[in-house]
Scaffold this motif. Sequence first.
Motif, PDB file in Angstrom:
ATOM      1  N   PRO A  16      35.001  23.622  11.844  1.00 28.64           N
ATOM      2  CA  PRO A  16      35.766  22.400  12.106  1.00 28.64           C
ATOM      3  C   PRO A  16      34.933  21.242  12.659  1.00 28.64           C
ATOM      4  N   ARG A  17      33.882  21.528  13.441  1.00 23.44           N
ATOM      5  CA  ARG A  17      33.076  20.437  13.986  1.00 23.44           C
ATOM      6  C   ARG A  17      32.290  19.714  12.898  1.00 23.44           C
ATOM      7  N   ALA A  18      31.782  20.478  11.944  1.00 24.52           N
ATOM      8  CA  ALA A  18      31.081  19.849  10.830  1.00 24.52           C
ATOM      9  C   ALA A  18      32.040  18.962  10.038  1.00 24.52           C
ATOM     10  N   ARG A  19      33.252  19.457   9.837  1.00 29.25           N
ATOM     11  CA  ARG A  19      34.243  18.658   9.118  1.00 29.25           C
ATOM     12  C   ARG A  19      34.507  17.338   9.828  1.00 29.25           C
ATOM     13  N   LYS A  20      34.595  17.372  11.158  1.00 32.67           N
ATOM     14  CA  LYS A  20      34.832  16.152  11.925  1.00 32.67           C
ATOM     15  C   LYS A  20      33.674  15.170  11.782  1.00 32.67           C
ATOM     16  N   ILE A  21      32.442  15.692  11.725  1.00 31.78           N
ATOM     17  CA  ILE A  21      31.271  14.827  11.553  1.00 31.78           C
ATOM     18  C   ILE A  21      31.313  14.139  10.192  1.00 31.78           C
ATOM     19  N   PHE A  22      31.648  14.890   9.147  1.00 28.84           N
ATOM     20  CA  PHE A  22      31.746  14.287   7.816  1.00 28.84           C
ATOM     21  C   PHE A  22      32.852  13.231   7.780  1.00 28.84           C
ATOM     22  N   GLU A  23      33.979  13.526   8.422  1.00 29.35           N
ATOM     23  CA  GLU A  23      35.077  12.551   8.464  1.00 29.35           C
ATOM     24  C   GLU A  23      34.670  11.301   9.216  1.00 29.35           C
ATOM     25  N   ALA A  24      33.917  11.468  10.318  1.00 25.43           N
ATOM     26  CA  ALA A  24      33.461  10.317  11.103  1.00 25.43           C
ATOM     27  C   ALA A  24      32.512   9.434  10.300  1.00 25.43           C
ATOM     28  N   ASN A  25      31.858  10.019   9.316  1.00 26.63           N
ATOM     29  CA  ASN A  25      30.958   9.266   8.451  1.00 26.63           C
ATOM     30  C   ASN A  25      31.642   8.826   7.156  1.00 26.63           C
ATOM     31  N   ARG A  26      32.972   8.810   7.203  1.00 27.99           N
ATOM     32  CA  ARG A  26      33.800   8.268   6.118  1.00 27.99           C
ATOM     33  C   ARG A  26      33.596   8.995   4.792  1.00 27.99           C
ATOM     34  N   MET A  27      33.386  10.306   4.881  1.00 28.95           N
ATOM     35  CA  MET A  27      33.286  11.110   3.670  1.00 28.95           C
ATOM     36  C   MET A  27      34.654  11.711   3.363  1.00 28.95           C
ATOM     37  N   ASN A  28      34.963  11.827   2.109  1.00 29.51           N
ATOM     38  CA  ASN A  28      36.240  12.408   1.693  1.00 29.51           C
ATOM     39  C   ASN A  28      36.105  13.922   1.601  1.00 29.51           C
ATOM     40  N   ILE A  29      36.880  14.626   2.431  1.00 31.51           N
ATOM     41  CA  ILE A  29      36.807  16.076   2.485  1.00 31.51           C
ATOM     42  C   ILE A  29      37.638  16.686   1.359  1.00 31.51           C
ATOM     43  N   VAL A  30      37.000  17.540   0.554  1.00 33.06           N
ATOM     44  CA  VAL A  30      37.693  18.230  -0.535  1.00 33.06           C
ATOM     45  C   VAL A  30      37.736  19.718  -0.189  1.00 33.06           C
ATOM     46  N   PRO A  31      38.875  20.238   0.273  1.00 28.16           N
ATOM     47  CA  PRO A  31      38.946  21.664   0.641  1.00 28.16           C
ATOM     48  C   PRO A  31      38.760  22.560  -0.573  1.00 28.16           C
ATOM     49  N   ILE A  32      37.840  23.521  -0.445  1.00 28.12           N
ATOM     50  CA  ILE A  32      37.590  24.486  -1.509  1.00 28.12           C
ATOM     51  C   ILE A  32      37.852  25.885  -0.932  1.00 28.12           C
ATOM     52  N   PRO A  33      38.736  26.666  -1.542  1.00 28.72           N
ATOM     53  CA  PRO A  33      39.044  27.998  -0.995  1.00 28.72           C
ATOM     54  C   PRO A  33      37.844  28.936  -1.060  1.00 28.72           C
ATOM     55  N   VAL A  34      37.916  29.981  -0.233  1.00 28.27           N
ATOM     56  CA  VAL A  34      36.866  30.991  -0.136  1.00 28.27           C
ATOM     57  C   VAL A  34      37.486  32.356  -0.414  1.00 28.27           C
ATOM     58  N   ASP A  35      36.808  33.154  -1.239  1.00 29.68           N
ATOM     59  CA  ASP A  35      37.268  34.527  -1.460  1.00 29.68           C
ATOM     60  C   ASP A  35      36.227  35.499  -0.919  1.00 29.68           C
ATOM     61  N   GLU A  36      36.327  36.770  -1.294  1.00 35.46           N
ATOM     62  CA  GLU A  36      35.442  37.787  -0.728  1.00 35.46           C
ATOM     63  C   GLU A  36      33.990  37.636  -1.181  1.00 35.46           C
ATOM     64  N   GLU A  37      33.723  36.792  -2.184  1.00 36.33           N
ATOM     65  CA  GLU A  37      32.352  36.570  -2.649  1.00 36.33           C
ATOM     66  C   GLU A  37      31.758  35.255  -2.140  1.00 36.33           C
ATOM     67  N   GLY A  38      32.595  34.416  -1.570  1.00 33.55           N
ATOM     68  CA  GLY A  38      32.113  33.123  -1.076  1.00 33.55           C
ATOM     69  C   GLY A  38      32.965  31.989  -1.606  1.00 33.55           C
ATOM     70  N   ILE A  39      32.433  30.779  -1.571  1.00 33.86           N
ATOM     71  CA  ILE A  39      33.175  29.601  -2.008  1.00 33.86           C
ATOM     72  C   ILE A  39      33.493  29.717  -3.502  1.00 33.86           C
ATOM     73  N   CYS A  40      34.675  29.268  -3.906  1.00 33.74           N
ATOM     74  CA  CYS A  40      35.153  29.457  -5.278  1.00 33.74           C
ATOM     75  C   CYS A  40      34.566  28.399  -6.212  1.00 33.74           C
ATOM     76  N   ILE A  41      33.715  28.823  -7.123  1.00 30.67           N
ATOM     77  CA  ILE A  41      33.009  27.903  -8.015  1.00 30.67           C
ATOM     78  C   ILE A  41      33.971  27.199  -8.965  1.00 30.67           C
ATOM     79  N   GLN A  42      34.975  27.913  -9.444  1.00 33.47           N
ATOM     80  CA  GLN A  42      35.912  27.294 -10.380  1.00 33.47           C
ATOM     81  C   GLN A  42      36.617  26.105  -9.748  1.00 33.47           C
ATOM     82  N   LYS A  43      36.968  26.231  -8.463  1.00 34.86           N
ATOM     83  CA  LYS A  43      37.629  25.124  -7.766  1.00 34.86           C
ATOM     84  C   LYS A  43      36.673  23.947  -7.578  1.00 34.86           C
TER      85      LYS A  43
END
Length: 276
Positions: A16-43
């Motif tokens: 969450p702290r990294a997310r706040k830093i990106f938001e403070a720098n006016r970046m658009n956060i795109v949530p990507i789900p995570v499964d048992e292998e890691g971040i979902c490439i298809q998403k």
Amino acid sequence: VFEPNISIGYEDPGYPRARKIFEANRMNIVPIPVDEEGICIQKIKEQQPNLVYVTPSHQFTLGTIMTINRRIQLLKWAAENQSFIIEDDYDGEFRYTGQPVPSLQGLDQHNRVIYMGTFSKSLLPSLRISYMILPSPLLKKGHEITSLYKQTVSCHSQLTLAEFIKNGEWQKHINRMRKLYRKKRAIVLEAVQRELGEHVRIRGENSGLRILLDVYLPFGEKELIEKAKKHGVKIYPVSLSYQHHPPTKTVSLGFAGVSESDIREGIKKLKAAWKI
């Protein structure tokens, strides 16, 4: 280095702290789900963010380790789209099972990975020393930006750490700490299974310095934390790491700075606090 309003693919759940830093720098956060292998490439392919932030060695918060196959897929996406990956390797030194998996930066053949790490987990948080390895296309711009900032860590601390690494003491230290934390982890797992049994499910135990507990009791996250606190045990919420669909009965339990006897006693106190 990056322009405002660009989009960044962000693990959900994620730090969450990294997310706040990106938001403070006016970046658009795109949530990507995570499964048992890691971040979902298809998403990622569907959303097509400008860059992606990941914690592959020990996913924050789930504790999973990104598989080698998923790492190769992510690097392929970055190369094909001329995008960058921010790899936050905040406690990658501490893995307890299976064969070591190379970092994304180590696998990268196309200069698409920005690699970051810290000595706070493996040495002393009070040192305040972290590091970043930039891919060659970003070196010039990175140098221009960092030249504007003052270094707050003393030269003595930096040079001492450099010598500590150079003469091999760093690797010896990591080996000792890995052995210690592996032992503490075993004590935590044994105590949780003995005292809490079928009332909890353990997750994220194969790396890092904490575990997750899914708790099957008639209490929510806030209640679980408050009841534990009243019995002298500090546990942490997991819901803050989620942007969508946070769990209501999952908590985080750290063990790095706790003695072996206090670990056993703490789990007994959790049993009493939650009336198991």
